[in-house]
Motif scaffolding. Structure first.
Motif, PDB file in Angstrom:
ATOM      1  N   ARG A  55       0.818  -1.219   0.000  1.00  0.00           N
ATOM      2  CA  ARG A  55       0.000   0.000   0.000  1.00  0.00           C
ATOM      3  C   ARG A  55       0.847   1.262   0.000  1.00  0.00           C
ATOM      4  NH1 ARG A  55      -2.332   1.058   4.592  1.00  0.00           N
ATOM      5  NH2 ARG A  55      -3.470   2.746   3.566  1.00  0.00           N
ATOM      6  N   ALA A  56       2.163   1.110   0.021  1.00  0.00           N
ATOM      7  CA  ALA A  56       3.047   2.236   0.309  1.00  0.00           C
ATOM      8  C   ALA A  56       2.947   3.391  -0.684  1.00  0.00           C
ATOM      9  CB  ALA A  56       4.499   1.755   0.383  1.00  0.00           C
ATOM     10  N   TYR A  57       2.414   3.148  -1.880  1.00  0.00           N
ATOM     11  CA  TYR A  57       2.338   4.214  -2.872  1.00  0.00           C
ATOM     12  C   TYR A  57       0.893   4.586  -3.208  1.00  0.00           C
ATOM     13  CZ  TYR A  57       7.214   3.126  -2.893  1.00  0.00           C
ATOM     14  OH  TYR A  57       8.510   2.921  -2.476  1.00  0.00           O
ATOM     15  N   ASP A  58      -0.040   4.117  -2.395  1.00  0.00           N
ATOM     16  CA  ASP A  58      -1.433   4.519  -2.543  1.00  0.00           C
ATOM     17  C   ASP A  58      -1.637   5.910  -1.946  1.00  0.00           C
ATOM     18  OD1 ASP A  58      -1.834   2.018  -3.573  1.00  0.00           O
ATOM     19  OD2 ASP A  58      -2.859   1.216  -1.791  1.00  0.00           O
ATOM     20  N   VAL A  59      -2.582   6.636  -2.493  1.00  0.00           N
ATOM     21  CA  VAL A  59      -2.857   7.990  -1.992  1.00  0.00           C
ATOM     22  C   VAL A  59      -3.282   7.960  -0.531  1.00  0.00           C
ATOM     23  CG1 VAL A  59      -4.364   9.999  -2.225  1.00  0.00           C
ATOM     24  CG2 VAL A  59      -3.433   8.901  -4.270  1.00  0.00           C
ATOM     25  N   ASP A  60      -4.138   6.989  -0.162  1.00  0.00           N
ATOM     26  CA  ASP A  60      -4.601   6.954   1.219  1.00  0.00           C
ATOM     27  C   ASP A  60      -3.478   6.588   2.191  1.00  0.00           C
ATOM     28  OD1 ASP A  60      -4.478   4.322   0.313  1.00  0.00           O
ATOM     29  OD2 ASP A  60      -6.106   3.666   1.621  1.00  0.00           O
ATOM     30  N   PHE A  61      -2.465   5.862   1.712  1.00  0.00           N
ATOM     31  CA  PHE A  61      -1.310   5.554   2.564  1.00  0.00           C
ATOM     32  C   PHE A  61      -0.581   6.850   2.922  1.00  0.00           C
ATOM     33  CE2 PHE A  61       3.164   4.727   3.278  1.00  0.00           C
ATOM     34  CZ  PHE A  61       3.158   3.651   4.141  1.00  0.00           C
ATOM     35  N   PHE A  62      -0.373   7.709   1.922  1.00  0.00           N
ATOM     36  CA  PHE A  62       0.317   8.965   2.201  1.00  0.00           C
ATOM     37  C   PHE A  62      -0.486   9.828   3.155  1.00  0.00           C
ATOM     38  CE2 PHE A  62       1.185  13.457   1.417  1.00  0.00           C
ATOM     39  CZ  PHE A  62       2.537  13.481   1.709  1.00  0.00           C
ATOM     40  N   GLU A  63      -1.788   9.821   3.006  1.00  0.00           N
ATOM     41  CA  GLU A  63      -2.619  10.615   3.921  1.00  0.00           C
ATOM     42  C   GLU A  63      -2.468  10.126   5.351  1.00  0.00           C
ATOM     43  OE1 GLU A  63      -6.425  10.218   2.142  1.00  0.00           O
ATOM     44  OE2 GLU A  63      -6.081  11.772   0.618  1.00  0.00           O
ATOM     45  N   SER A  64      -2.409   8.811   5.536  1.00  0.00           N
ATOM     46  CA  SER A  64      -2.185   8.254   6.874  1.00  0.00           C
ATOM     47  C   SER A  64      -0.798   8.623   7.382  1.00  0.00           C
ATOM     48  CB  SER A  64      -2.330   6.730   6.844  1.00  0.00           C
ATOM     49  OG  SER A  64      -3.628   6.354   6.486  1.00  0.00           O
ATOM     50  N   LEU A  65       0.165   8.550   6.480  1.00  0.00           N
ATOM     51  CA  LEU A  65       1.545   8.874   6.833  1.00  0.00           C
ATOM     52  C   LEU A  65       1.674  10.332   7.249  1.00  0.00           C
ATOM     53  CD1 LEU A  65       4.416   7.637   6.824  1.00  0.00           C
ATOM     54  CD2 LEU A  65       4.655   8.520   4.505  1.00  0.00           C
ATOM     55  N   ALA A  66       1.051  11.203   6.483  1.00  0.00           N
ATOM     56  CA  ALA A  66       1.107  12.632   6.796  1.00  0.00           C
ATOM     57  C   ALA A  66       0.520  12.894   8.180  1.00  0.00           C
ATOM     58  CB  ALA A  66       0.363  13.420   5.735  1.00  0.00           C
ATOM     59  N   SER A  67      -0.532  12.152   8.517  1.00  0.00           N
ATOM     60  CA  SER A  67      -1.177  12.338   9.814  1.00  0.00           C
ATOM     61  C   SER A  67      -0.356  11.755  10.952  1.00  0.00           C
ATOM     62  CB  SER A  67      -2.568  11.692   9.789  1.00  0.00           C
ATOM     63  OG  SER A  67      -3.156  11.712  11.066  1.00  0.00           O
TER      64      SER A  67
END
Length: 323
Positions: free
Chosen positions: A303-315
């Protein structure tokens, strides 16, 4: 290597950022240092900061101009170190120099892409090749290669390609991990560490832009302005009414935020790195954001390059520089 006093260290990219802070802290520990950089004034400032703290008598700090992506220049740097440090051996090698750029294989300039890759990967390879014989002559040695959290996660977020830098940092990580066995079999007195910083407060963004433009100006080149316009448009920004000056201001503000609002300072990063070397850790993550990104990517690699993964990461990790 629990103590750096009386040792000889080589640091690439010693003029600014983590390189400067590594030099300062090594010198404070009584270590002789040879640094290289493309900027003589930047190295002169690093040296001035060291001397302002009152150097131990007899300590040597030498500065050398070298482009680490050029094999001949790195080998000349090695020869200068031997001469000016009056030695045939070194104890510590910090392959630290790096630049950004060349984000896209499609939209970015090929020369910029290859320049970024050759500095970030080639500098580590040429530095290790050149200085390994001098490390072998020491009673003990340590190679410290700067990768990045982008050596684990090849992204700045879903709206910015990051290919050249990430490819180079993955190479640095793999190379250093492979060195563990190679050194144990053929030079067991030498250790190695791969350093993976998260977002560190340095001037790498501004420095990279200057290196790619071929001058030390704070003004972006016409090509860089055009690429910034395309990049902002791809991120959903309306650039139709933006002047070149507007784009310059946006870039300058982004560089300022990267430097001044980072969760970890360059000095803090250098301390973490040197503590890791003293503890003989082969894997040194720098910053809480790096720790969290490592954990999240390992937990859900597909999932590391999915958009929702980045949103979780940013949070969860406070990772927002890709915005």
């Amino acid at each position: 290597m629990k103590d750096f006093a009386g040792r000889i260290a080589v640091v690439t990219g010693g003029g600014t950022g983590m390189g400067r802070e590594l030099v300062r802290q090594l010198v404070a520990d009584g270590c002789n240092v040879a640094m290289c950089d493309l900027s003589a004034p930047a190295m002169a400032e690093t040296r001035r900061l060291c001397e302002a703290a009152r150097l131990p008598q007899g300590l040597r700090i030498t500065t050398h101009i070298a482009d680490v992506s050029d094999r001949a220049q790195v080998e000349r740097f090695r020869d200068e170190v031997a001469e000016r440090q009056d030695t045939d051996k070194i104890h510590l090698l910090f392959n630290n120099a790096g630049i950004g750029g060349g984000g896209s294989m499609i939209a970015s300039d090929r020369d910029e892409w290859e320049r970024t890759f050759n500095v970030c990967w080639g500098g580590v390879y040429y530095g290790t090749r050149a200085f390994l014989p001098m490390l072998q002559k020491a009673a003990e040695g340590h190679i410290v290669n700067t990768s990045s959290i982008n050596g684990l996660w090849a992204s700045l977020g879903p709206q910015r390609p990051h290919t050249a830098y990430s490819a180079a940092k993955f190479a640095v990580k793999g190379f250093t991990e492979a060195l563990i066995t190679d050194l144990r079999l053929h030079a067991p007195h030498i250790k190695c560490s791969v350093v993976m910083p998260g977002h560190i407060g340095t001037s790498i963004a501004a420095n990279s832009r200057k290196i790619h433009s071929g001058n030390d100006s704070d003004v972006m080149s016409a090509r860089q302005i055009a690429e910034a316009r395309v990049r902002l448009a791809a991120m959903g920004r309306d650039v139709s009414a933006m002047s070149d000056e507007d784009l310059q201001k946006i870039a300058a503000e982004r560089e300022r935020r990267f430097r001044e609002e980072a969760p970890t300072s360059a000095a803090e990063a250098a301390t973490i790195i040197l503590d890791g070397v003293k503890a003989e850790r082969w894997r040194i993550l720098v910053g809480e954001d790096a720790q969290r990104i490592d954990e999240l990517v390992r937990r859900s690699p597909e999932r590391a390059y999915d958009v929702d993964f980045f949103e979780s990461l940013a949070s969860e990790a406070g990772w927002r520089i890709g915005g």
